[in-house]
Design an enzyme around this catalytic site. Structure first.
Site, PDB file in Angstrom:
ATOM      1  N   GLY A  50      55.605-137.900 106.753  1.00 33.86           N
ATOM      2  CA  GLY A  50      56.657-138.386 107.632  1.00 33.86           C
ATOM      3  C   GLY A  50      57.970-137.721 107.291  1.00 33.86           C
ATOM      4  O   GLY A  50      58.084-137.056 106.262  1.00 33.86           O
ATOM      5  N   PRO A  51      58.962-137.888 108.142  1.00 30.83           N
ATOM      6  CA  PRO A  51      60.278-137.322 107.862  1.00 30.83           C
ATOM      7  C   PRO A  51      61.036-138.184 106.851  1.00 30.83           C
ATOM      8  O   PRO A  51      60.722-139.356 106.666  1.00 30.83           O
ATOM      9  CB  PRO A  51      60.961-137.359 109.232  1.00 30.83           C
ATOM     10  CG  PRO A  51      60.336-138.542 109.908  1.00 30.83           C
ATOM     11  CD  PRO A  51      58.911-138.578 109.428  1.00 30.83           C
ATOM     12  N   GLY A  52      61.997-137.604 106.215  1.00 30.17           N
ATOM     13  CA  GLY A  52      62.898-138.396 105.388  1.00 30.17           C
ATOM     14  C   GLY A  52      62.551-138.448 103.922  1.00 30.17           C
ATOM     15  O   GLY A  52      61.727-137.699 103.409  1.00 30.17           O
ATOM     16  N   CYS A  78      51.997-135.567 101.441  1.00 33.12           N
ATOM     17  CA  CYS A  78      53.381-135.119 101.603  1.00 33.12           C
ATOM     18  C   CYS A  78      54.339-136.279 101.304  1.00 33.12           C
ATOM     19  O   CYS A  78      54.497-136.650 100.148  1.00 33.12           O
ATOM     20  CB  CYS A  78      53.584-134.486 102.975  1.00 33.12           C
ATOM     21  SG  CYS A  78      55.087-133.480 103.081  1.00 33.12           S
ATOM     22  N   SER A 127      60.766-130.123 101.967  1.00 29.21           N
ATOM     23  CA  SER A 127      61.959-129.656 101.243  1.00 29.21           C
ATOM     24  C   SER A 127      62.273-130.592 100.077  1.00 29.21           C
ATOM     25  O   SER A 127      63.251-130.396  99.373  1.00 29.21           O
ATOM     26  CB  SER A 127      63.159-129.544 102.187  1.00 29.21           C
ATOM     27  OG  SER A 127      63.389-130.764 102.841  1.00 29.21           O
ATOM     28  N   HIS A 165      49.399-130.305 102.879  1.00 30.95           N
ATOM     29  CA  HIS A 165      48.727-130.984 103.991  1.00 30.95           C
ATOM     30  C   HIS A 165      47.284-130.508 104.105  1.00 30.95           C
ATOM     31  O   HIS A 165      47.031-129.418 104.620  1.00 30.95           O
ATOM     32  CB  HIS A 165      49.451-130.688 105.308  1.00 30.95           C
ATOM     33  CG  HIS A 165      50.742-131.392 105.469  1.00 30.95           C
ATOM     34  ND1 HIS A 165      50.912-132.411 106.369  1.00 30.95           N
ATOM     35  CD2 HIS A 165      51.938-131.231 104.855  1.00 30.95           C
ATOM     36  CE1 HIS A 165      52.166-132.855 106.304  1.00 30.95           C
ATOM     37  NE2 HIS A 165      52.804-132.151 105.391  1.00 30.95           N
ATOM     38  N   GLU A 167      45.200-131.463 106.188  1.00 34.72           N
ATOM     39  CA  GLU A 167      44.865-131.453 107.612  1.00 34.72           C
ATOM     40  C   GLU A 167      45.511-130.306 108.378  1.00 34.72           C
ATOM     41  O   GLU A 167      45.306-130.161 109.577  1.00 34.72           O
ATOM     42  CB  GLU A 167      45.256-132.799 108.241  1.00 34.72           C
ATOM     43  CG  GLU A 167      46.735-132.987 108.509  1.00 34.72           C
ATOM     44  CD  GLU A 167      47.607-133.228 107.288  1.00 34.72           C
ATOM     45  OE1 GLU A 167      48.806-133.472 107.490  1.00 34.72           O
ATOM     46  OE2 GLU A 167      47.126-133.175 106.147  1.00 34.72           O
TER      47      GLU A 167
END
Length: 192
Positions: A50-52, A78, A127, A165, A167
């Site tokens: 996910g983001p963040g 991740c 990142s 990842h 996937e």
């Protein structure tokens, strides 16, 4: 059944598709409580990308509590990997961005990485990375091109995290190594 905790990433459905080849999968929002999750009676839980940042509650919902309290095998991918690390007291910080990049990854060949090509070419989209590994964990994988932690495994509990990842099409697509990683997790979950 595998429960996939959705941290709102485009890769969630790829993970769900992979896992559904080996077991039933239920995708749930990251706002699900530990009690609600337990009532589903999963064999294992995948904490999605996910983001963040893993410490931003609005982005990760109840994922940290699920990691600590679900009582079933857990695989974090991740952001999910970073959530595992921070839930157990590890530190995450900025690294050189690696969005849509493939890296050679050396691993220990255990747990979800059992029988996987070594080194493995793995797809990276991050990142942030684990900078300090929690003391209850071993490093299970490291990128060879920049020496970033790519995998962690709890020494006693069936909890693993992967920064890369499995996937992603960038992860040894032709050899189906990413698919084998997810299969290993599903089998590990069934066997308790």
């Amino acid at each position: 059944m595998i429960v996939l905790v959705n941290n709102r990433d485009s890769f969630v459905w790829n993970l769900a598709e992979y896992a559904s080849l080996f077991d039933r999968v239920k995708v749930v929002p990251n706002t699900i409580t530990v009690g609600e999750l337990r009532r589903l009676d999963p064999d294992g839980v995948i904490i999605s990308p996910g983001p963040g940042h893993p410490l931003e509650r609005r982005e990760v919902g109840n994922s940290p509590e699920i990691v600590l309290e679900a009582g079933v095998p857990i695989l974090g991918v991740c952001l999910g990997h970073q959530i595992i690390a921070t839930a157990f007291g590890g530190k995450v910080g900025r690294v050189k961005p690696r969005h849509g990049k493939a890296s050679p990854v050396k691993h220990d060949g255990k747990g979800v990485l059992r029988g996987i090509k070594n080194p493995l070419t793995a797809g990276r989209y991050h990142s942030l990375a684990v900078l300090e590994v929690p003391r209850e964990f071993d490093v299970s994988a490291v990128s060879l091109d920049d020496n970033v932690v790519m995998g962690i495994r709890h020494r006693k509990l069936p909890i693993e995290g992967l920064q890369f990842h499995p996937e992603s099409v960038l992860t040894e697509w032709e050899r189906k190594e990413g698919l084998r990683i997810i299969k290993n997790f599903v089998e590990m979950s069934r066997n308790g």
